[in-house]
Enzyme design. Sequence first.
Site, PDB file in Angstrom:
ATOM      1  N   SER A 188       0.827  -1.009   0.133  1.00  0.00           N
ATOM      2  CA  SER A 188       0.060   0.125   0.027  1.00  0.00           C
ATOM      3  C   SER A 188       1.114   1.366   0.178  1.00  0.00           C
ATOM      4  O   SER A 188       1.913   1.257   0.456  1.00  0.00           O
ATOM      5  CB  SER A 188      -0.913  -0.033   1.212  1.00  0.00           C
ATOM      6  OG  SER A 188      -1.445   1.090   1.593  1.00  0.00           O
ATOM      7  N   TYR A 200      -0.595  -0.172  10.676  1.00  0.00           N
ATOM      8  CA  TYR A 200      -0.980  -0.711   9.169  1.00  0.00           C
ATOM      9  C   TYR A 200       0.217  -0.429   8.348  1.00  0.00           C
ATOM     10  O   TYR A 200       0.808  -1.053   7.484  1.00  0.00           O
ATOM     11  CB  TYR A 200      -2.399  -0.305   8.797  1.00  0.00           C
ATOM     12  CG  TYR A 200      -2.626  -0.257   7.316  1.00  0.00           C
ATOM     13  CD1 TYR A 200      -2.766  -1.952   6.757  1.00  0.00           C
ATOM     14  CD2 TYR A 200      -2.791   0.686   6.291  1.00  0.00           C
ATOM     15  CE1 TYR A 200      -3.185  -2.013   5.531  1.00  0.00           C
ATOM     16  CE2 TYR A 200      -3.009   0.294   5.054  1.00  0.00           C
ATOM     17  CZ  TYR A 200      -3.130  -1.012   4.587  1.00  0.00           C
ATOM     18  OH  TYR A 200      -3.631  -1.079   3.312  1.00  0.00           O
TER      19      TYR A 200
END
Length: 309
Positions: A188, A200
Amino acid sequence: MLQFPENFTTALTYIGAATTCYLGFQLAGRAYWFIRSSSLPRYNPPGKDSWALVTGATDGIGFGFAQALSRRGFNVFLHGRNREKLLRRQQELQAQFPSIKTKIIVYDVIDITEEVDNIVQEIGDAPLTVLINNVGGSLSDFQKLPDKSYTNVRDTISLNITFMTQVTRLLIPILEKNGPGLIMNISSVASYGMPWVSVYSGCKGYVDTFTKAVASEMKVDGRPIEVLGICVGNVQSQTNAIDVSWTNPSSLSMAESALNRVGSKGPMVWGYLPHALQGLGFVLIPRDILIMLIVKTMGDLEQDWAKRR
Ligand SMILES: NC(=O)c1ccc[n+]([C@@H]2O[C@H](COP(=O)([O-])OP(=O)(O)OC[C@H]3O[C@@H](n4cnc5c(N)ncnc54)[C@H](OP(=O)(O)O)[C@@H]3O)[C@@H](O)[C@H]2O)c1
């Protein structure tokens, strides 16, 4: 009129020319990998009846991969945590692509234990040549690190790192036996290091470095396995219910585009052209300014999600 010394203007000309060359090189480099054709067919040559395993395949980009791989003639192992949803998705795929075979693997990656090793038995003798490490996510909306609970941090790491690492360890010998093989890891834009999604973000940083390390290991060990990490920007999915636009593709478009990158000079590549263009910002804009812009975008996203909720 203001007069600059001649060597000052010459220096400026050189700096301008060097900057233009650098930008041109960056743009051309990014564009090239989007116009060449994918090497994916080498992992499913005629007569091989190859299988692919997609983790987190019941929704979002994972289901997009399952559809895109089926369309390209692969048989597909669908992994997920919910048996009913897996069976539903399996039926949908079989209806859409009657000539391919599908199997389901039920495993909640947050509760991972040593039993994950049994996945090798679930694959059995199927000629698996492709592993798509897709499962992942943030598990909480934007939240400051001290406000996160112990469980939230632990589960985010299991969801994004632990399962992917263990499955890759287990499946390399199988991919090598059926080689050539492909491991595609879904990363990501968050790996840039973003506020309020720190865990994350850190996990995706791990995905990037793990991808590079495993890619090098496959090369030096002479294993016929391509390892490619896909950097992903905003995509409409189950957990990211945004409108589809040129910069925000549907999950299926994202998966199709990522598969078209197979064979690119990685190990990390952008999966989707508009994301690659947005990614130029990471190269060109100073980090402090970029973080301010990102914080503004995250604020807008949060408001948008709140409205939808
Ligand atoms: N969407 C984006 O904007 C975006 C941006 C950058 C990167 N990514 C990355 O792309 C990947 C897919 O994201 P997505 O947005 O497509 O996610 P998604 O729509 O939420 O789908 C996630 C998939 O993973 C499964 N899953 C979730 N928790 C699980 C668990 N504990 N055990 C087993 N399976 C589980 C879900 O199953 P259920 O159907 O049961 O929920 C679903 O199949 C992730 O790695 C994410 O980090 C996404």
